[in-house]
Design a protein around this motif. Structure first.
Motif, short mmCIF file in Angstrom:
data_model
loop_
_atom_site.label_atom_id
_atom_site.label_comp_id
_atom_site.label_asym_id
_atom_site.label_seq_id
_atom_site.Cartn_x
_atom_site.Cartn_y
_atom_site.Cartn_z
N ASP A 471 10.12 -19.72 -7.49
CA ASP A 471 9.56 -18.38 -7.68
C ASP A 471 8.34 -18.22 -6.79
N ARG A 475 7.35 -22.66 -8.27
CA ARG A 475 7.94 -23.38 -9.40
C ARG A 475 9.46 -23.41 -9.23
N LEU A 477 13.28 -23.31 -10.21
CA LEU A 477 13.94 -22.51 -11.22
C LEU A 477 15.26 -23.10 -11.67
N ASP A 481 16.96 -18.61 -14.26
CA ASP A 481 15.74 -18.09 -13.63
C ASP A 481 14.45 -18.51 -14.31
N SER A 482 14.54 -19.34 -15.32
CA SER A 482 13.32 -19.84 -15.95
C SER A 482 12.78 -21.01 -15.14
N PRO A 483 11.44 -21.16 -15.04
CA PRO A 483 10.89 -22.29 -14.30
C PRO A 483 11.04 -23.61 -15.04
#
Length: 534
Positions: A471, A475, A477, A481-483
């Motif tokens: 991102d 970070r 992913l 799409d969450s880190p």
């Protein structure tokens, strides 16, 4: 054995050392782990220039820039890429350059290199590329011990090499070269890495080479450290900056699109970043792409693996052109993204349409410029073919004599007038910058004087572009799409936000320095949002 730190950086190229410097200056305890016996990776054997739009050194060349122009240019040349990453880069890059100068002995100077598409909206004719002024090695040691061996002593800057016309008959400044070698000054990629190493040492970074990382350690789904063959290190953050995968034969064959199989990088980029990120559940992008470049046969690395050389003179200067196996031209040889033409396929066979490829030159070229690494008066290497007539040369190359003769006759008709109706070679600022300013036409000249020469041109690369997605804070992913907590990536160890071609010389290193800085600053708490006003 085990230890604890705040940040572990894997890799010591531009991305890794920029990340380490940013994190350490921000107050973090930082350990850099370099898997090879040498510092700097690909950066240390490169020209070292970095594409940094809106940088603070541009004014010295009388060139202005701003965020809006830089974004217009970058977004216009990166179709299909994430616009938020382009924005993060444009906002962070000039801040990175000031930061590096403030916390290392590096002093950047603006370069006269144009953007690859300087005529496009937002493009610039000069100034966005910066390079280091000579840096003293000092207590770091000898260049031969510190870095992968360079093709030549790195003691002149890019601008000095260009200004002296060393590819077009200029004389080496022997006195200046001897002075810098005697005083332990280095430039180009070695200068950039040396300056960053000095900065990291001053900031208290622990620097360890010969320490490959074998796996990440995870707890409750997030990354909390690394393991090497000899130790385990717990950390709040791990930054992947260990390059791409061009030297992993199986991975390159499986993932890379096109015939790009001749890397110029040191034989260390074997996909460790991809494997480590996969272990943590990362998602990936652009695995089929590379920072492609035409190359020629060169020497070998210490382990015996091939070490191709970039093709420069044989694509930029007058009295030379390229043909494919059909004996026809297929590209503007002087364009920056010229190697993308090697990925074109023949619809009838599915094979590369423009390989094998040959650079064809005549005696005018040979008398003035380097060809296949041999300067005028030096013997030509074995891969060069030579003949007194074009039909004889075509016979040696196994291409149709009539087609080759017609191709060169057509080229000559226009080149003598400084035009190229077929591919517009020489019509762009990037072309002309790399040409011969003393010639009647910087990039164009007819091929009329025997003997005629041919050098094989191969599809090469300076690194791969595919890797874990990140991102705007670098970070890594997951697929949703969450880190991934505790995992960051930069440089060629991340999915490149620039592509599928390039936008300027220095885009690889400019991106590496900037994303390294973003990652390091994020892990230390300095980096709030890459889009905040400067």
């Amino acid at each position: 054995m085990s230890e604890t730190t705040d940040v572990v950086v894997i890799g010591s190229g531009a991305a890794g050392l920029s990340a380490a410097l940013a994190a350490a200056v921000g107050g973090a305890r930082v350990t850099v782990l370099e898997g090879s016996p040498h510092w700097g990776g690909t950066t240390a054997v490169s020209g070292g220039q970095a594409w940094v739009p809106d940088n603070h050194r541009m004014a010295a060349l009388g060139v202005s820039d701003d965020r809006a122009e830089a974004l217009t240019y970058l977004l216009g040349r990166t179709e299909g890429r994430e616009p938020e990453l382009a924005t993060a880069f444009v906002d962070a890059a000039p801040r990175m350059a000031r930061f590096v100068e403030a916390h290392s002995p590096i002093e950047f100077t603006a370069m006269s290199t144009p953007d690859s598409f300087a005529e496009a909206p937002g493009g610039k004719p000069a100034g966005r590329n910066i390079e280091v002024a000579p840096v003293e090695l000092g207590g770091l040691g000898r260049a031969d011990d510190l870095f992968w061996p360079a093709a030549f002593p790195m003691v002149l800057t890019n601008e000095e090499i260009s200004g002296l016309g060393l590819m077009t008959g200029g004389q080496l400044p022997q006195g200046l070269i001897e002075y810098r070698m005697t005083t332990g000054q280095v430039t180009l990629g070695q200068g950039l890495i040396a300056g960053l190493l000095h900065g990291c040492q001053a900031a208290g970074v622990q620097l360890r080479k010969g320490q490959p990382v074998t796996e990440l350690t995870l707890e409750h789904g997030w990354v909390d450290g690394v393991r090497t063959p000899s130790e385990s290190i717990r950390a709040d953050a791990v930054i992947l900056a260990c390059g791409g995968f061009e030297h992993d034969h199986d991975l390159a064959e499986a993932k890379l699109h096109g015939p790009f199989r001749h890397p110029v990088s040191p034989p260390v980029n074997r996909g460790s970043g991809i494997r480590l990120a996969y272990q943590a559940g990362a998602s990936f992008r652009h695995l089929g792409e590379a920072w492609s470049w035409p190359v020629r046969q060169g020497s070998t690395w210490a382990d015996g693996s091939p070490r191709p050389e970039l093709v420069l003179a044989e694509r930029m200067l007058p009295h030379v052109l390229w043909v494919n196996q059909a004996g026809r031209r297929f590209v503007n040889e002087s364009s920056h993204n010229v190697a993308l033409a090697f990925a074109e396929t023949d619809p009838a066979t599915g094979l590369p349409a423009n390989l094998p490829a040959w650079a064809i030159a005549d005696a005018h070229f040979r008398a003035r410029y380097p060809f296949a690494g041999a300067y005028p008066g030096q013997p030509l290497p074995a891969q060069v073919r030579q003949a007194d007539t074009l039909p004889e040369l075509a016979d040696q190359l196994g291409i149709p004599a009539a087609t080759l003769t017609a191709t060169i006759a057509e080229f000559n008709t226009h080149a003598a007038q400084g035009t190229d109706p077929e591919f517009d070679r020489g019509s762009f600022a990037y072309d002309r910058h790399g040409g011969d300013p003393s010639a009647a036409h910087p990039n164009l000249g007819p091929l009329t004087e025997p003997p005629f020469l041919a050098m094989p041109v191969q599809a090469g690369l300076v690194g791969t572009k595919g890797g874990p997605r990140v991102d705007a804070h670098a970070r890594v992913l997951c697929w949703d799409d969450s880190p991934i907590r505790g995992l960051y990536a930069a440089g060629n160890a991340m999915a490149a936000p620039i592509g599928p071609g390039t936008v300027s010389a220095g885009a690889t290193i400019g991106s590496a320095l900037t994303w390294g800085w973003i990652a390091g600053a994020t892990t230390s708490g300095l980096h709030r949002t890459p889009a905040e006003p400067r």
